[in-house]
Design an enzyme around this catalytic site. Structure first.
Site, PDB file in Angstrom:
ATOM      1  N   HIS A  79       0.671  -1.237   0.056  1.00 27.17           N
ATOM      2  CA  HIS A  79      -0.043  -0.039   0.136  1.00 27.17           C
ATOM      3  C   HIS A  79       0.793   1.392   0.044  1.00 27.17           C
ATOM      4  O   HIS A  79       0.378   2.173  -0.636  1.00 27.17           O
ATOM      5  CB  HIS A  79      -1.021  -0.040   1.288  1.00 27.17           C
ATOM      6  N   HIS A 121      -9.362  -1.834  -5.094  1.00 27.84           N
ATOM      7  CA  HIS A 121      -8.552  -2.213  -4.305  1.00 27.84           C
ATOM      8  C   HIS A 121      -7.385  -3.046  -4.892  1.00 27.84           C
ATOM      9  O   HIS A 121      -6.131  -3.257  -4.899  1.00 27.84           O
ATOM     10  CB  HIS A 121      -8.933  -2.897  -2.983  1.00 27.84           C
ATOM     11  N   ASP A 133      -3.359  -2.800  -5.469  1.00 24.20           N
ATOM     12  CA  ASP A 133      -2.419  -3.729  -4.881  1.00 24.20           C
ATOM     13  C   ASP A 133      -1.428  -4.189  -6.169  1.00 24.20           C
ATOM     14  O   ASP A 133      -0.162  -4.293  -5.833  1.00 24.20           O
ATOM     15  CB  ASP A 133      -2.917  -5.000  -4.512  1.00 24.20           C
ATOM     16  N   HIS A 193      -1.328 -10.940  -4.844  1.00 23.08           N
ATOM     17  CA  HIS A 193       0.164 -10.740  -4.808  1.00 23.08           C
ATOM     18  C   HIS A 193       0.700 -11.941  -5.436  1.00 23.08           C
ATOM     19  O   HIS A 193       1.951 -11.630  -6.036  1.00 23.08           O
ATOM     20  CB  HIS A 193       0.566 -10.764  -3.164  1.00 23.08           C
TER      21      HIS A 193
END
Length: 318
Positions: free
Chosen positions: A82, A240, A244, A267
């Site tokens: 973030h 969001h 990321d 991720h």
């Protein structure tokens, strides 16, 4: 504001909060760095010794629900994405990120607090030309029904994300963004991490989400969002995911000229695509100068509330 040269922070700015997984209090200070330094995490130790790690792909030690960076001594900082997204999203090239704990504070679950800290510190131009990694050919990684792909794109950096959750409230959402400081600030920086209530006990037993709360995560059950203040955007979960991607791909070490598409990603997939791209020297080159960009963001979104095939997981911090 558009810079043709590298940038850093004018001064230092500090935020304090808790780690979403550790639950520990932590202080983080953003500060200036020299030309070509990139983003450097500095972890202060109890013995007065500082450990440093550059935020690049080879420093990643784990991608389980968050991006963890470390070195030969082991993990140094978790949930790096973030703050990295805020730096890259606002056009900062070089910065130090000093931290006194094992995890970047989650703040409200978005990058908003880090954007405010960068605004407080100020951004200044440096004397060296800005450098970019230009994607020359597609690089794709498939993981079952998920995939991620970097590919050539003439104008700046474009991100396209598709999510598909079994949770019927999240469901299927798409979001696309042409990245620039204005679009990041307005459309992405306030999008919060999210998770599902039925995963909480499983996460706690695995040592995750010890600091998660309604103040720093969107929490869904099978019928509704449980946060009383509601959504900031109808498609906040997809936004969001874009946030990321920006943070994870900041680990390229330079801003990208190209496109990235992610379907049911996170991720782990973001890192796999970046690693595959870096390993293929015919897939990219380093260039100097300011890439052409549209005067306005060409973001577009299509949100949905239909059930998906992917299993739900959360808090998503991914």
């Amino acid at each position: 504001m558009k810079f043709n040269r590298q940038t850093t922070l004018r001064s230092r700015a500090t935020v304090t909060g808790v780690g979403v997984h550790s639950g520990s209090a932590v202080s983080l200070t953003l500060g200036p760095a020299s030309i070509d330094a990139g983003f450097i995490f500095v972890r202060s130790g109890a013995d007065g010794d500082d450990r440093r790690v550059r935020a690049v792909a080879k420093s990643v030690t784990s991608t389980e629900l968050a991006t963890v960076l470390g070195d030969q001594q082991g993990p140094l900082v978790s949930t790096a994405e973030h703050v990295l997204a805020a730096l890259r999203g606002l056009g900062v090239d070089n910065a130090t990120i000093e931290i006194d704990g094992p995890e970047v504070p989650i703040m409200d679950g978005s990058s908003a607090a880090f954007v405010a800290a960068i605004d407080q510190a100020g951004i200044v131009e440096q004397s060296a030309a800005r450098r970019f990694i230009q994607i020359l050919k597609p690089v794709r990684v498939n993981r079952g029904d998920a995939y991620g792909e970097l590919h050539p794109h003439a104008r700046g950096f474009r991100i396209e994300v598709e999510i598909d959750f079994a949770n019927p409230v999240i469901g299927h959402q798409d979001y696309a963004l042409d990245l620039n400081p204005e679009s990041f600030r307005r459309e992405i920086s306030r999008a919060r991490t999210f998770g599902c209530m039925n995963d909480v006990e499983k996460l706690w037993s695995a040592g995750f989400a010890r600091g998660a709360s309604f103040e720093n995560s969107m929490v869904f059950d099978d019928e509704r969002l449980l946060n009383t203040e509601g959504l900031r955007y109808a498609d906040e979960c997809a936004r969001h995911k874009v946030l990321d991607v920006i943070g994870d791909l900041a680990l390229a070490g330079l801003p990208l000229i190209g496109g990235y598409r992610s379907v049911r990603g996170g991720h782990k997939l973001n890192h796999a695509v970046l690693t595959a791209m870096m390993a293929d020297r015919t897939a990219w080159r380093v260039v100097e100068g300011q890439p052409a960009s549209r005067p306005r963001s060409q973001s577009e979104a299509v949100g949905g509330m239909v059930g998906g095939m992917a299993a739900a997981y959360g808090p998503n911090v991914s």
